[in-house]
Design a protein around this motif. Structure first.
Motif, short mmCIF file in Angstrom:
data_model
loop_
_atom_site.label_atom_id
_atom_site.label_comp_id
_atom_site.label_asym_id
_atom_site.label_seq_id
_atom_site.Cartn_x
_atom_site.Cartn_y
_atom_site.Cartn_z
N LYS A 5 -16.53 13.00 33.00
CA LYS A 5 -15.71 13.96 33.72
C LYS A 5 -15.13 13.32 34.98
N LYS A 6 -15.92 12.50 35.67
CA LYS A 6 -15.44 11.82 36.86
C LYS A 6 -14.25 10.92 36.52
N ASN A 7 -14.35 10.17 35.43
CA ASN A 7 -13.27 9.28 35.02
C ASN A 7 -12.01 10.04 34.67
N VAL A 8 -12.15 11.22 34.13
CA VAL A 8 -10.98 11.99 33.72
C VAL A 8 -10.26 12.57 34.93
N THR A 9 -11.00 12.87 36.01
CA THR A 9 -10.38 13.55 37.13
C THR A 9 -10.14 12.64 38.34
N GLU A 10 -10.57 11.40 38.30
CA GLU A 10 -10.38 10.49 39.42
C GLU A 10 -8.90 10.26 39.69
N PRO A 11 -8.49 10.23 40.97
CA PRO A 11 -7.07 9.99 41.26
C PRO A 11 -6.63 8.62 40.78
N ALA A 12 -5.91 8.59 39.69
CA ALA A 12 -5.56 7.34 39.02
C ALA A 12 -4.59 6.49 39.83
N GLU A 13 -3.81 7.10 40.69
CA GLU A 13 -2.81 6.34 41.44
C GLU A 13 -3.44 5.27 42.33
N ARG A 14 -4.70 5.37 42.62
CA ARG A 14 -5.38 4.40 43.48
C ARG A 14 -5.95 3.22 42.71
N LEU A 15 -5.83 3.23 41.41
CA LEU A 15 -6.39 2.16 40.60
C LEU A 15 -5.51 0.92 40.65
N ARG A 21 -6.19 -1.02 33.41
CA ARG A 21 -6.18 -1.65 32.10
C ARG A 21 -7.58 -1.62 31.48
N ALA A 22 -8.59 -1.91 32.27
CA ALA A 22 -9.97 -1.90 31.76
C ALA A 22 -10.39 -0.50 31.33
N GLU A 23 -10.05 0.49 32.13
CA GLU A 23 -10.41 1.86 31.76
C GLU A 23 -9.62 2.30 30.53
N LEU A 24 -8.35 1.90 30.44
CA LEU A 24 -7.55 2.23 29.26
C LEU A 24 -8.17 1.62 28.01
N ALA A 25 -8.63 0.38 28.09
CA ALA A 25 -9.28 -0.25 26.95
C ALA A 25 -10.54 0.53 26.55
N TRP A 45 -7.26 11.23 25.46
CA TRP A 45 -5.87 10.86 25.16
C TRP A 45 -5.00 11.05 26.40
N GLU A 46 -5.16 12.20 27.07
CA GLU A 46 -4.37 12.46 28.27
C GLU A 46 -4.67 11.43 29.36
N ARG A 47 -5.94 11.10 29.52
CA ARG A 47 -6.31 10.09 30.51
C ARG A 47 -5.69 8.74 30.13
N GLY A 48 -5.72 8.41 28.86
CA GLY A 48 -5.12 7.17 28.39
C GLY A 48 -3.63 7.12 28.68
N GLU A 49 -2.94 8.23 28.49
CA GLU A 49 -1.51 8.29 28.79
C GLU A 49 -1.26 8.03 30.28
N ARG A 50 -2.09 8.65 31.13
CA ARG A 50 -1.93 8.43 32.58
C ARG A 50 -2.22 6.98 32.94
N LEU A 51 -3.25 6.41 32.35
CA LEU A 51 -3.59 5.01 32.63
C LEU A 51 -2.50 4.07 32.16
N ALA A 52 -1.93 4.34 30.99
CA ALA A 52 -0.84 3.50 30.47
C ALA A 52 0.36 3.57 31.41
N ALA A 53 0.64 4.74 31.95
CA ALA A 53 1.76 4.90 32.90
C ALA A 53 1.49 4.11 34.18
N ILE A 54 0.25 4.11 34.64
CA ILE A 54 -0.10 3.35 35.84
C ILE A 54 0.09 1.86 35.58
N CYS A 55 -0.39 1.39 34.43
CA CYS A 55 -0.21 -0.03 34.08
C CYS A 55 1.27 -0.37 34.03
N GLN A 56 2.07 0.50 33.44
CA GLN A 56 3.50 0.23 33.33
C GLN A 56 4.15 0.17 34.70
#
Length: 75
Positions: A5-15, A21-25, A45-56
């Motif tokens: 749950k923490k990983n899903v709600t953590e503010p991704a913009e700070r990664l 990339r590691a979390e997306l994997a 899936w939603e978290r993965g989409e957000r992580l992919a956008a951050i990587c991009q």
């Protein structure tokens, strides 16, 4: 489960790129392994989409920096 749950709600913009990339994997591995509920799979899936956008965004920023440095390197 609390970590999930923490990983899903953590503010991704700070990664950093590497963290995202590691979390997306990890998300992809968990989705490929199966065995999660539909709700958990959708959240992953939603978290993965957000992580992919951050990587991009990181990659786009790096590309812009390289392109901006090229003319300066030729001077």
């Amino acid at each position: 489960m609390a970590d999930q749950k923490k990983n899903v709600t953590e503010p991704a913009e700070r990664l950093s790129y590497e963290e995202a990339r590691a979390e997306l994997a990890s998300v992809v591995e968990r989705l490929e392994a199966g065995g999660t509920s539909l709700e958990d799979s959708l959240a992953l899936w939603e978290r993965g989409e957000r992580l992919a956008a951050i990587c991009q965004r990181w990659l786009d920023g790096a590309r812009e920096r390289i392109e901006a440095a090229r003319p300066a390197a030729g001077s």
